[in-house]
Design an enzyme around this catalytic site. Structure first.
Site, PDB file in Angstrom:
ATOM      1  N   HIS A  51      -2.868  -5.451   1.371  1.00 59.41           N
ATOM      2  CA  HIS A  51      -2.655  -5.131   3.020  1.00 59.41           C
ATOM      3  C   HIS A  51      -2.559  -7.187   3.491  1.00 59.41           C
ATOM      4  CE1 HIS A  51      -2.035  -1.087   3.999  1.00 59.41           C
ATOM      5  NE2 HIS A  51      -2.830  -1.338   4.143  1.00 59.41           N
ATOM      6  N   GLU A  87      -0.634  -8.925   5.513  1.00 58.61           N
ATOM      7  CA  GLU A  87      -0.225  -9.221   6.693  1.00 58.61           C
ATOM      8  C   GLU A  87      -1.393  -9.095   7.882  1.00 58.61           C
ATOM      9  OE1 GLU A  87       0.255  -6.456   4.995  1.00 58.61           O
ATOM     10  OE2 GLU A  87      -0.056  -4.362   5.759  1.00 58.61           O
ATOM     11  N   CYS A 101       1.136  -0.787   0.130  1.00 52.62           N
ATOM     12  CA  CYS A 101      -0.037   0.090  -0.001  1.00 52.62           C
ATOM     13  C   CYS A 101       0.968   1.142   0.004  1.00 52.62           C
ATOM     14  CB  CYS A 101      -0.454  -0.135   1.370  1.00 52.62           C
ATOM     15  SG  CYS A 101      -2.744   1.283   0.330  1.00 52.62           S
TER      16      CYS A 101
HETATM   17  N1  GLN Z   1      -3.656   6.426   1.343  1.00 50.43           N
HETATM   18  C1  GLN Z   1      -2.207   5.854   1.749  1.00 50.43           C
HETATM   19  C2  GLN Z   1      -1.191   7.046   1.456  1.00 50.43           C
HETATM   20  O1  GLN Z   1      -1.007   7.348   0.277  1.00 50.43           O
HETATM   21  C3  GLN Z   1      -1.831   4.628   1.315  1.00 50.43           C
HETATM   22  C4  GLN Z   1      -2.824   4.245   2.795  1.00 50.43           C
HETATM   23  C5  GLN Z   1      -2.455   2.349   2.861  1.00 50.43           C
HETATM   24  O2  GLN Z   1      -1.188   2.820   3.331  1.00 50.43           O
HETATM   25  N2  GLN Z   1      -3.550   2.511   3.616  1.00 50.43           N
HETATM   26  O3  GLN Z   1       0.337   7.144   1.796  1.00 50.43           O
END
Ligand code: GLN
Length: 206
Positions: free
Chosen positions: A173, A175, A81
């Site tokens: 995710h 994890e 992410c």
């Molecule tokens: N929206 C976040 C960002 O731009 C990422 C979200 C996440 O890691 N769950 O950094």
């Protein structure tokens, strides 16, 4: 071979979940906040969090240059992410430098408001026949992949899991679920890297 020492970047984000999941999957994980801690890692995980904050902190903690140097030299890195955003070459909607470790362009928070958080059964052929329970939280998607990038999974026609050589990136995710397949996939990359390094060869992902 000894359990791989996997550092989890611990400047901000869901660090504990990654530490626990890596341990369950058979690694020896630990938190990385300083260049000295990073130095003894065989591999690095960059967790979910807030990409704009973490990119500033990486610079302030003097971690950006050593990470770029070692990952370009073959050290395995997995970004989830926010970690995918930090590792990407380009971010479509952000004017801030990234680590540029994987040749992709990503768009932040791309799946829309109603889908800011969702669990999706995601087909990932590289991990076997059954779908992976993928949790998306304000997740990025991938708008462009360079020629050397393997696209491993898509959601709604958009890339959400990719690998280029020693760098793995997931929009979701793993994890946060009990399914360990993405962790095992990454740990197999780490074992290959350790074995190649042991033999004194340059690392190439199979
Ligand atoms: N929206 C976040 C960002 O731009 C990422 C979200 C996440 O890691 N769950 O950094």
């Amino acid at each position: 071979m000894a359990e791989p020492k996997v550092g989890v970047l611990a400047l901000q984000g869901d660090v504990d979940e990654h530490l626990r999941a890596l341990e369950r999957a058979g690694a020896a994980p630990y938190a990385v906040k300083t260049p000295a801690e990073f130095e003894r890692a065989d591999a690095l995980v960059v967790p979910g969090g807030e990409s704009t904050t973490v990119m500033k902190l990486l610079e302030r903690f003097g971690l950006d240059a050593p990470i770029v140097e070692r990952v370009r030299g073959g050290m395995p890195l997995w970004g989830t992410c926010m970690g995918m955003i930090v590792a990407a070459r380009d971010v479509a909607d952000l004017d801030q430098p990234t680590l540029d470790l994987i040749d992709i362009t990503v768009r932040r928070n791309a799946f829309g408001r109603q889908n800011q958080s969702a669990e999706v059964p995601l087909p990932i052929p590289a991990l076997g026949a059954s779908a992976f329970p993928a949790i998306f939280i304000r997740a990025p998607w991938i708008e462009r992949c360079g020629p050397a990038v393997e696209l491993l999974a898509k959601r709604d026609g958009r890339g959400v899991m990719v690998r280029e050589r020693n760098v793995l990136a997931t929009s979701f995710h793993p994890e946060l679920t009990a399914d360990q397949r993405v962790h095992r996939f990454f740990l197999a990359m780490v074992e290959r890297f350790k074995a190649e390094r042991f033999k004194g060869k340059n690392f190439t992902a199979a």
